[in-house]
Design a protein around this motif. Structure first.
Motif, PDB file in Angstrom:
ATOM      1  N   ASP A  16      -1.286  37.813  62.424  1.00  0.00           N
ATOM      2  CA  ASP A  16      -0.808  38.503  63.629  1.00  0.00           C
ATOM      3  C   ASP A  16       0.526  37.942  64.107  1.00  0.00           C
ATOM      4  O   ASP A  16       1.246  38.583  64.852  1.00  0.00           O
ATOM      5  CB  ASP A  16      -1.836  38.405  64.762  1.00  0.00           C
ATOM      6  CG  ASP A  16      -2.948  39.425  64.639  1.00  0.00           C
ATOM      7  OD1 ASP A  16      -2.958  40.175  63.648  1.00  0.00           O
ATOM      8  OD2 ASP A  16      -3.814  39.459  65.523  1.00  0.00           O
ATOM      9  N   SER A  49      -1.560  33.314  73.329  1.00  0.00           N
ATOM     10  CA  SER A  49      -1.880  34.585  72.673  1.00  0.00           C
ATOM     11  C   SER A  49      -3.082  34.472  71.737  1.00  0.00           C
ATOM     12  O   SER A  49      -3.730  35.476  71.449  1.00  0.00           O
ATOM     13  CB  SER A  49      -0.658  35.119  71.920  1.00  0.00           C
ATOM     14  OG  SER A  49      -0.388  34.373  70.749  1.00  0.00           O
ATOM     15  N   TYR A  50      -3.397  33.272  71.266  1.00  0.00           N
ATOM     16  CA  TYR A  50      -4.537  33.095  70.363  1.00  0.00           C
ATOM     17  C   TYR A  50      -5.777  32.536  71.038  1.00  0.00           C
ATOM     18  O   TYR A  50      -6.834  32.462  70.424  1.00  0.00           O
ATOM     19  CB  TYR A  50      -4.150  32.197  69.177  1.00  0.00           C
ATOM     20  CG  TYR A  50      -3.350  32.962  68.148  1.00  0.00           C
ATOM     21  CD1 TYR A  50      -3.964  33.817  67.254  1.00  0.00           C
ATOM     22  CD2 TYR A  50      -1.968  32.837  68.101  1.00  0.00           C
ATOM     23  CE1 TYR A  50      -3.235  34.530  66.330  1.00  0.00           C
ATOM     24  CE2 TYR A  50      -1.226  33.545  67.180  1.00  0.00           C
ATOM     25  CZ  TYR A  50      -1.871  34.393  66.290  1.00  0.00           C
ATOM     26  OH  TYR A  50      -1.137  35.114  65.374  1.00  0.00           O
ATOM     27  N   GLN A  56      -3.647  38.184  70.521  1.00  0.00           N
ATOM     28  CA  GLN A  56      -3.656  38.040  69.068  1.00  0.00           C
ATOM     29  C   GLN A  56      -5.058  37.710  68.561  1.00  0.00           C
ATOM     30  O   GLN A  56      -5.898  37.199  69.288  1.00  0.00           O
ATOM     31  CB  GLN A  56      -2.719  36.896  68.644  1.00  0.00           C
ATOM     32  CG  GLN A  56      -1.347  36.946  69.253  1.00  0.00           C
ATOM     33  CD  GLN A  56      -0.418  37.909  68.531  1.00  0.00           C
ATOM     34  OE1 GLN A  56      -0.713  39.092  68.424  1.00  0.00           O
ATOM     35  NE2 GLN A  56       0.688  37.402  68.063  1.00  0.00           N
ATOM     36  N   ARG A  57      -5.240  37.959  67.283  1.00  0.00           N
ATOM     37  CA  ARG A  57      -6.485  37.578  66.629  1.00  0.00           C
ATOM     38  C   ARG A  57      -6.135  36.741  65.422  1.00  0.00           C
ATOM     39  O   ARG A  57      -5.238  37.069  64.670  1.00  0.00           O
ATOM     40  CB  ARG A  57      -7.257  38.805  66.165  1.00  0.00           C
ATOM     41  CG  ARG A  57      -7.773  39.621  67.297  1.00  0.00           C
ATOM     42  CD  ARG A  57      -8.692  40.700  66.782  1.00  0.00           C
ATOM     43  NE  ARG A  57      -8.972  41.574  67.887  1.00  0.00           N
ATOM     44  CZ  ARG A  57      -8.710  42.858  67.906  1.00  0.00           C
ATOM     45  NH1 ARG A  57      -8.161  43.432  66.872  1.00  0.00           N
ATOM     46  NH2 ARG A  57      -9.009  43.573  68.952  1.00  0.00           N
ATOM     47  N   GLY A  58      -6.865  35.694  65.227  1.00  0.00           N
ATOM     48  CA  GLY A  58      -6.602  34.867  64.058  1.00  0.00           C
ATOM     49  C   GLY A  58      -7.435  33.622  64.085  1.00  0.00           C
ATOM     50  O   GLY A  58      -8.240  33.403  64.974  1.00  0.00           O
ATOM     51  N   ILE A  61      -4.878  27.670  65.255  1.00  0.00           N
ATOM     52  CA  ILE A  61      -3.420  27.682  65.293  1.00  0.00           C
ATOM     53  C   ILE A  61      -2.843  26.346  65.760  1.00  0.00           C
ATOM     54  O   ILE A  61      -3.491  25.586  66.490  1.00  0.00           O
ATOM     55  CB  ILE A  61      -2.874  28.814  66.186  1.00  0.00           C
ATOM     56  CG1 ILE A  61      -3.413  28.729  67.638  1.00  0.00           C
ATOM     57  CG2 ILE A  61      -3.217  30.168  65.609  1.00  0.00           C
ATOM     58  CD1 ILE A  61      -2.455  28.154  68.614  1.00  0.00           C
TER      59      ILE A  61
END
Length: 195
Positions: A16, A49-50, A56-58, A61
């Protein structure tokens, strides 16, 4: 000599990517934002964002922003001094160094390790006062170098924003890290000599 700030991830970045709207929005709200301020915003917005509720997707990080001038003038000499003390402590401290390295946070690139986590692990295993003093000096240099850092997720929970080539005992040393024509850090030779 081409930039003053490095923004990079210790771990592979999720597909992402970055939340560009968020950190570009920080510039739009404050056009006079300093380069350090922008780098800090890039790291903050990426991390947010994560996290839960983010855009976001993931997977897990990491991201950090480092002052390159501090890397060159402060961090690298401190790391060279630390490497010299580690080398001088061999073979007496080999077991403590190996134990600390085996517990150190790694990422997709398994032949590198998180420097801050290694220092924390080493302080728990080594009783050498010269190594301890050099490690403390290196930790201060890291603080002076770090602009901002974020990490999120269970597999990166000990990330500090600093990664260094550091193969463990089961990996062979890659001589390309000694090539000063492609890696300026190799000019110091101290870390490579220790490894």
């Amino acid at each position: 000599g081409l930039a003053n700030i490095l923004v990079a991830s210790e771990e592979l970045e999720p597909g992402d990517g970055w939340d560009y709207d968020a950190y570009v929005g920080a510039v739009a709200q404050n056009p006079g934002l300093s380069p350090q301020g922008l780098a800090a915003a890039m790291v903050d917005t990426y991390g947010k964002s994560y996290r839960p509720g983010g855009s976001q997707r993931g997977r897990d990080i990491t991201l950090s922003a480092l002052d390159i001038n501090q890397v060159v003038n402060t961090l690298t000499p401190a790391l060279a001094n630390f490497a010299g003390e580690l080398k001088a402590s061999l073979p007496a401290d080999k077991a403590a160094i190996a134990a600390a390295r085996s517990k150190t946070q790694t990422f997709y690139n398994r032949d590198a390790a998180d420097l801050g986590d290694f220092l924390a692990n080493l302080s728990a295993t080594s009783r050498n006062p010269r190594v301890g003093a050099a490690a403390a000096n290196l930790q201060e240099a890291m603080k002076a170098t770090l602009i901002n850092e974020t990490h999120y997720g269970g597999s990166v929970d000990r990330a500090t924003g600093f990664q260094v080539y550091f193969p463990n005992a089961t990996q062979s040393y890659n001589r390309r890290y000694d090539d000063v024509s492609s890696i300026r850090f190799a000019e110091t030779q101290a870390w490579g000599d220790f490894l």
